[in-house]
Design a protein around this motif. Structure first.
Motif, PDB file in Angstrom:
ATOM      1  N   GLU A  16       0.828  -1.204   0.000  1.00 52.71           N
ATOM      2  CA  GLU A  16       0.000   0.000   0.000  1.00 52.71           C
ATOM      3  C   GLU A  16       0.870   1.264   0.000  1.00 52.71           C
ATOM      4  O   GLU A  16       0.496   2.299  -0.563  1.00 52.71           O
ATOM      5  CB  GLU A  16      -0.950  -0.003   1.187  1.00 52.71           C
ATOM      6  CG  GLU A  16      -2.051  -1.060   1.105  1.00 52.71           C
ATOM      7  CD  GLU A  16      -2.971  -0.869  -0.091  1.00 52.71           C
ATOM      8  OE1 GLU A  16      -3.130   0.289  -0.554  1.00 52.71           O
ATOM      9  OE2 GLU A  16      -3.534  -1.876  -0.577  1.00 52.71           O
ATOM     10  N   VAL A  50       1.740   1.736  -3.545  1.00 59.22           N
ATOM     11  CA  VAL A  50       0.574   2.282  -4.253  1.00 59.22           C
ATOM     12  C   VAL A  50       0.485   3.783  -4.014  1.00 59.22           C
ATOM     13  O   VAL A  50       0.258   4.579  -4.934  1.00 59.22           O
ATOM     14  CB  VAL A  50      -0.722   1.571  -3.811  1.00 59.22           C
ATOM     15  CG1 VAL A  50      -1.943   2.295  -4.379  1.00 59.22           C
ATOM     16  CG2 VAL A  50      -0.723   0.112  -4.253  1.00 59.22           C
ATOM     17  N   GLY A  74       2.813   5.764  -6.034  1.00 60.66           N
ATOM     18  CA  GLY A  74       2.565   5.775  -7.477  1.00 60.66           C
ATOM     19  C   GLY A  74       3.383   4.779  -8.247  1.00 60.66           C
ATOM     20  O   GLY A  74       3.379   4.779  -9.484  1.00 60.66           O
ATOM     21  N   TYR A 109       0.124  -0.320  -8.798  1.00 62.75           N
ATOM     22  CA  TYR A 109      -1.324  -0.136  -8.761  1.00 62.75           C
ATOM     23  C   TYR A 109      -1.982  -1.437  -8.321  1.00 62.75           C
ATOM     24  O   TYR A 109      -1.396  -2.515  -8.430  1.00 62.75           O
ATOM     25  CB  TYR A 109      -1.873   0.342 -10.106  1.00 62.75           C
ATOM     26  CG  TYR A 109      -1.799  -0.654 -11.230  1.00 62.75           C
ATOM     27  CD1 TYR A 109      -2.865  -1.507 -11.513  1.00 62.75           C
ATOM     28  CD2 TYR A 109      -0.666  -0.730 -12.048  1.00 62.75           C
ATOM     29  CE1 TYR A 109      -2.813  -2.410 -12.552  1.00 62.75           C
ATOM     30  CE2 TYR A 109      -0.602  -1.633 -13.092  1.00 62.75           C
ATOM     31  CZ  TYR A 109      -1.677  -2.471 -13.342  1.00 62.75           C
ATOM     32  OH  TYR A 109      -1.612  -3.368 -14.371  1.00 62.75           O
ATOM     33  N   ALA A 110      -3.190  -1.332  -7.808  1.00 64.93           N
ATOM     34  CA  ALA A 110      -3.891  -2.493  -7.272  1.00 64.93           C
ATOM     35  C   ALA A 110      -5.253  -2.642  -7.941  1.00 64.93           C
ATOM     36  O   ALA A 110      -5.950  -1.649  -8.178  1.00 64.93           O
ATOM     37  CB  ALA A 110      -4.064  -2.358  -5.764  1.00 64.93           C
ATOM     38  N   ASP A 111      -5.597  -3.890  -8.241  1.00 68.00           N
ATOM     39  CA  ASP A 111      -6.912  -4.234  -8.786  1.00 68.00           C
ATOM     40  C   ASP A 111      -7.560  -5.254  -7.863  1.00 68.00           C
ATOM     41  O   ASP A 111      -6.878  -5.946  -7.101  1.00 68.00           O
ATOM     42  CB  ASP A 111      -6.793  -4.853 -10.179  1.00 68.00           C
ATOM     43  CG  ASP A 111      -6.405  -3.832 -11.238  1.00 68.00           C
ATOM     44  OD1 ASP A 111      -6.812  -2.659 -11.087  1.00 68.00           O
ATOM     45  OD2 ASP A 111      -5.710  -4.209 -12.197  1.00 68.00           O
ATOM     46  N   ARG A 129      -7.076  -7.960  -3.336  1.00 64.85           N
ATOM     47  CA  ARG A 129      -6.322  -6.940  -4.061  1.00 64.85           C
ATOM     48  C   ARG A 129      -5.093  -7.586  -4.687  1.00 64.85           C
ATOM     49  O   ARG A 129      -4.326  -8.289  -4.015  1.00 64.85           O
ATOM     50  CB  ARG A 129      -5.908  -5.801  -3.128  1.00 64.85           C
ATOM     51  CG  ARG A 129      -7.057  -4.848  -2.840  1.00 64.85           C
ATOM     52  CD  ARG A 129      -6.736  -3.895  -1.710  1.00 64.85           C
ATOM     53  NE  ARG A 129      -5.757  -2.873  -2.046  1.00 64.85           N
ATOM     54  CZ  ARG A 129      -6.030  -1.741  -2.689  1.00 64.85           C
ATOM     55  NH1 ARG A 129      -7.255  -1.499  -3.121  1.00 64.85           N
ATOM     56  NH2 ARG A 129      -5.090  -0.838  -2.917  1.00 64.85           N
ATOM     57  N   TYR A 138      -1.618  -6.726  -6.782  1.00 61.52           N
ATOM     58  CA  TYR A 138      -0.719  -5.601  -6.974  1.00 61.52           C
ATOM     59  C   TYR A 138       0.181  -5.856  -8.185  1.00 61.52           C
ATOM     60  O   TYR A 138       0.713  -6.957  -8.369  1.00 61.52           O
ATOM     61  CB  TYR A 138       0.140  -5.377  -5.734  1.00 61.52           C
ATOM     62  CG  TYR A 138      -0.676  -5.082  -4.492  1.00 61.52           C
ATOM     63  CD1 TYR A 138      -0.934  -3.756  -4.128  1.00 61.52           C
ATOM     64  CD2 TYR A 138      -1.190  -6.110  -3.716  1.00 61.52           C
ATOM     65  CE1 TYR A 138      -1.704  -3.483  -2.997  1.00 61.52           C
ATOM     66  CE2 TYR A 138      -1.950  -5.836  -2.579  1.00 61.52           C
ATOM     67  CZ  TYR A 138      -2.203  -4.529  -2.223  1.00 61.52           C
ATOM     68  OH  TYR A 138      -2.940  -4.252  -1.114  1.00 61.52           O
ATOM     69  N   THR A 171       3.298  -3.824 -10.791  1.00 64.09           N
ATOM     70  CA  THR A 171       4.123  -2.659 -11.070  1.00 64.09           C
ATOM     71  C   THR A 171       3.578  -1.956 -12.296  1.00 64.09           C
ATOM     72  O   THR A 171       2.963  -2.585 -13.165  1.00 64.09           O
ATOM     73  CB  THR A 171       5.592  -3.059 -11.320  1.00 64.09           C
ATOM     74  OG1 THR A 171       5.639  -4.019 -12.380  1.00 64.09           O
ATOM     75  CG2 THR A 171       6.223  -3.633 -10.070  1.00 64.09           C
ATOM     76  N   LYS A 172       3.817  -0.654 -12.386  1.00 62.32           N
ATOM     77  CA  LYS A 172       3.346   0.105 -13.527  1.00 62.32           C
ATOM     78  C   LYS A 172       4.320  -0.049 -14.680  1.00 62.32           C
ATOM     79  O   LYS A 172       5.511   0.139 -14.516  1.00 62.32           O
ATOM     80  CB  LYS A 172       3.204   1.594 -13.160  1.00 62.32           C
ATOM     81  CG  LYS A 172       2.063   1.833 -12.189  1.00 62.32           C
ATOM     82  CD  LYS A 172       1.809   3.309 -11.985  1.00 62.32           C
ATOM     83  CE  LYS A 172       0.582   3.531 -11.098  1.00 62.32           C
ATOM     84  NZ  LYS A 172       0.311   4.957 -10.872  1.00 62.32           N
TER      85      LYS A 172
END
Length: 237
Positions: free
Chosen positions: A209, A212, A215, A218-220, A231, A233, A235-236
Protein backbone atom coordinates in the motif's frame (compact mmCIF):
# COMPACT_ATOMS: atom_id res chain seq x y z
CA UNK A 1 23.96 38.12 5.69
CA UNK A 2 22.63 34.84 4.25
CA UNK A 3 24.10 31.63 5.56
CA UNK A 4 26.36 29.77 3.15
CA UNK A 5 24.66 26.91 1.36
CA UNK A 6 26.19 23.89 -0.30
CA UNK A 7 26.49 24.06 -4.08
CA UNK A 8 23.97 21.93 -5.96
CA UNK A 9 24.81 18.32 -6.76
CA UNK A 10 25.65 18.18 -10.48
CA UNK A 11 23.80 15.53 -12.47
CA UNK A 12 24.47 14.03 -15.90
CA UNK A 13 21.55 12.26 -17.62
CA UNK A 14 22.47 9.42 -20.00
CA UNK A 15 19.32 8.53 -21.94
CA UNK A 16 18.90 7.88 -25.68
CA UNK A 17 15.30 9.15 -25.87
CA UNK A 18 15.51 12.95 -26.00
CA UNK A 19 11.94 13.45 -24.76
CA UNK A 20 12.43 11.16 -21.77
CA UNK A 21 15.76 12.82 -21.02
CA UNK A 22 14.01 16.21 -20.95
CA UNK A 23 11.30 14.88 -18.62
CA UNK A 24 14.00 13.51 -16.32
CA UNK A 25 15.82 16.86 -16.39
CA UNK A 26 12.67 18.72 -15.37
CA UNK A 27 12.00 16.25 -12.57
CA UNK A 28 15.53 16.54 -11.20
CA UNK A 29 15.51 20.34 -11.27
CA UNK A 30 12.26 20.44 -9.27
CA UNK A 31 14.18 18.92 -6.37
CA UNK A 32 16.20 21.29 -4.20
CA UNK A 33 19.95 20.80 -4.24
CA UNK A 34 20.33 19.31 -7.74
CA UNK A 35 21.31 20.75 -11.11
CA UNK A 36 21.47 18.95 -14.46
CA UNK A 37 24.75 19.86 -16.16
CA UNK A 38 24.41 17.69 -19.25
CA UNK A 39 22.39 15.20 -21.28
CA UNK A 40 24.05 12.45 -23.34
CA UNK A 41 22.12 10.31 -25.81
CA UNK A 42 24.84 7.82 -26.82
CA UNK A 43 28.08 6.32 -25.51
CA UNK A 44 30.54 8.78 -27.16
CA UNK A 45 28.58 11.75 -25.79
CA UNK A 46 28.43 10.11 -22.37
CA UNK A 47 32.16 9.47 -22.23
CA UNK A 48 32.98 13.00 -23.41
CA UNK A 49 30.65 14.65 -20.90
CA UNK A 50 31.90 12.47 -18.05
CA UNK A 51 35.44 13.63 -18.76
CA UNK A 52 34.59 17.32 -19.12
CA UNK A 53 31.84 17.75 -16.54
CA UNK A 54 32.96 15.27 -13.86
CA UNK A 55 29.41 15.06 -12.45
CA UNK A 56 28.72 13.86 -8.94
CA UNK A 57 25.70 11.82 -10.04
CA UNK A 58 24.61 10.07 -13.24
CA UNK A 59 21.07 8.99 -14.10
CA UNK A 60 21.78 6.07 -16.41
CA UNK A 61 19.53 4.10 -18.74
CA UNK A 62 20.34 0.45 -19.44
CA UNK A 63 19.36 0.38 -23.11
CA UNK A 64 20.67 2.84 -25.67
CA UNK A 65 22.03 2.39 -29.23
CA UNK A 66 25.43 0.82 -29.63
CA UNK A 67 26.15 0.30 -25.95
CA UNK A 68 25.00 -1.30 -22.73
CA UNK A 69 24.13 0.80 -19.72
CA UNK A 70 25.54 -1.94 -17.51
CA UNK A 71 28.87 -1.69 -19.34
CA UNK A 72 28.71 2.06 -18.88
CA UNK A 73 28.01 1.51 -15.18
CA UNK A 74 31.19 -0.55 -14.83
CA UNK A 75 33.15 2.02 -16.87
CA UNK A 76 32.05 4.84 -14.58
CA UNK A 77 32.88 2.86 -11.46
CA UNK A 78 36.37 2.10 -12.85
CA UNK A 79 37.29 5.52 -14.28
CA UNK A 80 35.15 8.05 -12.41
CA UNK A 81 35.26 6.83 -8.83
CA UNK A 82 33.79 10.04 -7.42
CA UNK A 83 30.68 9.74 -9.59
CA UNK A 84 27.64 7.85 -8.31
CA UNK A 85 25.00 6.18 -10.48
CA UNK A 86 21.24 5.77 -10.30
CA UNK A 87 19.84 3.39 -12.92
CA UNK A 88 16.56 4.51 -14.52
CA UNK A 89 15.29 1.93 -16.96
CA UNK A 90 12.42 -0.11 -18.34
CA UNK A 91 14.49 -3.29 -17.89
CA UNK A 92 12.72 -5.58 -15.45
CA UNK A 93 14.93 -8.65 -15.77
CA UNK A 94 16.11 -9.77 -12.34
CA UNK A 95 19.65 -10.37 -13.60
CA UNK A 96 19.93 -6.75 -14.81
CA UNK A 97 18.81 -5.53 -11.39
CA UNK A 98 21.29 -7.81 -9.63
CA UNK A 99 24.17 -6.72 -11.86
CA UNK A 100 23.32 -3.04 -11.35
CA UNK A 101 23.35 -3.54 -7.58
CA UNK A 102 26.58 -5.55 -7.69
CA UNK A 103 28.09 -2.87 -9.91
CA UNK A 104 27.58 -0.24 -7.24
CA UNK A 105 24.45 1.59 -8.42
CA UNK A 106 23.02 3.73 -5.62
CA UNK A 107 19.48 2.84 -6.67
CA UNK A 108 17.51 1.24 -9.51
CA UNK A 109 14.26 2.93 -10.60
CA UNK A 110 11.84 1.46 -13.12
CA UNK A 111 10.32 3.44 -15.98
CA UNK A 112 8.03 5.21 -16.37
CA UNK A 113 9.76 7.48 -13.91
CA UNK A 114 7.51 8.56 -11.05
CA UNK A 115 8.45 11.94 -9.58
CA UNK A 116 7.86 10.97 -5.94
CA UNK A 117 10.01 7.84 -6.31
CA UNK A 118 12.86 9.86 -7.83
CA UNK A 119 12.53 12.52 -5.14
CA UNK A 120 12.72 9.89 -2.37
CA UNK A 121 15.92 8.52 -3.89
CA UNK A 122 17.52 11.94 -4.32
CA UNK A 123 16.66 12.91 -0.75
CA UNK A 124 18.42 9.75 0.44
CA UNK A 125 21.34 10.51 -1.85
CA UNK A 126 21.67 14.03 -0.46
CA UNK A 127 21.83 12.62 3.08
CA UNK A 128 24.33 9.98 1.95
CA UNK A 129 26.67 12.58 0.43
CA UNK A 130 26.41 14.84 3.47
CA UNK A 131 27.37 11.96 5.74
CA UNK A 132 30.19 10.88 3.42
CA UNK A 133 31.58 14.42 3.37
CA UNK A 134 31.42 14.55 7.16
CA UNK A 135 33.30 11.28 7.47
CA UNK A 136 36.09 12.44 5.16
CA UNK A 137 36.84 15.10 7.76
CA UNK A 138 36.85 12.59 10.62
CA UNK A 139 40.02 11.00 11.97
CA UNK A 140 38.42 7.65 12.80
CA UNK A 141 35.23 5.75 12.02
CA UNK A 142 32.84 4.15 14.46
CA UNK A 143 30.26 1.46 13.75
CA UNK A 144 27.49 4.06 13.90
CA UNK A 145 29.34 6.10 11.27
CA UNK A 146 29.33 3.10 8.93
CA UNK A 147 25.66 2.43 9.72
CA UNK A 148 24.74 5.93 8.61
CA UNK A 149 26.05 5.17 5.13
CA UNK A 150 24.25 1.84 4.84
CA UNK A 151 21.11 1.77 2.69
CA UNK A 152 20.35 5.42 3.21
CA UNK A 153 19.77 5.04 6.94
CA UNK A 154 21.29 6.63 10.00
CA UNK A 155 21.38 5.80 13.68
CA UNK A 156 20.47 8.18 16.41
CA UNK A 157 22.69 8.71 19.43
CA UNK A 158 20.83 5.99 21.34
CA UNK A 159 21.75 3.47 18.66
CA UNK A 160 18.24 3.02 17.30
CA UNK A 161 17.94 3.05 13.51
CA UNK A 162 16.41 6.07 11.87
CA UNK A 163 15.33 5.50 8.27
CA UNK A 164 15.05 8.15 5.61
CA UNK A 165 12.03 6.26 4.30
CA UNK A 166 8.67 6.87 6.05
CA UNK A 167 8.22 5.64 9.60
CA UNK A 168 7.51 1.91 9.70
CA UNK A 169 9.00 1.29 6.24
CA UNK A 170 12.34 -0.49 6.15
CA UNK A 171 14.37 0.06 2.99
CA UNK A 172 15.60 -3.55 2.73
CA UNK A 173 12.10 -4.97 3.06
CA UNK A 174 10.74 -2.43 0.59
CA UNK A 175 13.36 -3.46 -1.97
CA UNK A 176 12.41 -7.13 -1.49
CA UNK A 177 8.76 -6.31 -2.16
CA UNK A 178 9.64 -4.34 -5.29
CA UNK A 179 11.82 -7.19 -6.59
CA UNK A 180 9.09 -9.75 -5.90
CA UNK A 181 6.56 -7.75 -7.94
CA UNK A 182 9.06 -7.10 -10.74
CA UNK A 183 9.50 -10.86 -11.18
CA UNK A 184 5.78 -11.52 -11.70
CA UNK A 185 4.07 -9.56 -14.44
CA UNK A 186 0.69 -11.16 -13.69
CA UNK A 187 0.46 -9.42 -10.33
CA UNK A 188 0.60 -10.73 -6.79
CA UNK A 189 -1.58 -10.65 -3.68
CA UNK A 190 -0.25 -9.52 -0.32
CA UNK A 191 -0.20 -13.16 0.80
CA UNK A 192 1.88 -14.23 -2.21
CA UNK A 193 4.37 -11.41 -1.68
CA UNK A 194 4.56 -12.29 2.03
CA UNK A 195 5.63 -15.86 1.16
CA UNK A 196 8.33 -14.62 -1.23
CA UNK A 197 9.87 -12.10 1.19
CA UNK A 198 9.37 -14.17 4.35
CA UNK A 199 7.10 -11.73 6.16
CA UNK A 200 3.56 -11.68 7.52
CA UNK A 201 0.61 -10.87 5.27
CA UNK A 202 -0.10 -7.66 7.20
CA UNK A 203 3.51 -6.50 6.79
CA UNK A 204 3.44 -7.33 3.11
CA UNK A 205 0.20 -5.40 2.61
CA UNK A 206 1.54 -2.34 4.46
CA UNK A 207 4.54 -2.16 2.11
CA UNK A 208 2.40 -2.77 -0.97
CA UNK A 209 0.00 0.00 0.00
CA UNK A 210 2.98 2.30 0.58
CA UNK A 211 4.11 1.60 -3.00
CA UNK A 212 0.57 2.28 -4.25
CA UNK A 213 0.61 5.61 -2.43
CA UNK A 214 3.99 6.44 -4.01
CA UNK A 215 2.56 5.77 -7.48
CA UNK A 216 4.98 2.93 -8.24
CA UNK A 217 2.37 0.14 -8.01
CA UNK A 218 -1.32 -0.14 -8.76
CA UNK A 219 -3.89 -2.49 -7.27
CA UNK A 220 -6.91 -4.23 -8.79
CA UNK A 221 -9.59 -6.41 -7.26
CA UNK A 222 -9.51 -10.08 -8.26
CA UNK A 223 -12.77 -12.01 -7.92
CA UNK A 224 -12.13 -15.69 -7.29
CA UNK A 225 -14.53 -18.59 -7.49
CA UNK A 226 -15.15 -18.55 -3.74
CA UNK A 227 -14.47 -16.11 -0.93
CA UNK A 228 -14.03 -12.36 -0.91
CA UNK A 229 -12.20 -10.49 -3.70
CA UNK A 230 -8.50 -9.87 -3.13
CA UNK A 231 -6.32 -6.94 -4.06
CA UNK A 232 -3.76 -7.86 -6.71
CA UNK A 233 -0.72 -5.60 -6.97
CA UNK A 234 1.24 -4.91 -10.17
CA UNK A 235 4.12 -2.66 -11.07
CA UNK A 236 3.35 0.11 -13.53
CA UNK A 237 4.68 -0.62 -17.03
Amino acid sequence: MNAMTNPPIEVLIIEDDVKIAEINRRFVEQIDGFRVVGIATDEPQANAQLEVLNPQLVLLDIYFPGASGLSMLHHIRAHHRETDIIMITAARESEAVREAIRGGAFDYIMKPLVFNRLKETLVRYTAYRAELDRLTRSDALSQSDVDRLTLGSSRADNGEPHSLTPKGIDRLTLDKVVQALAGDGAGMTAEQVAKVIGASRSTSRRYLEHLVGQGDVYADLSYGVVGRPERVYRTKH
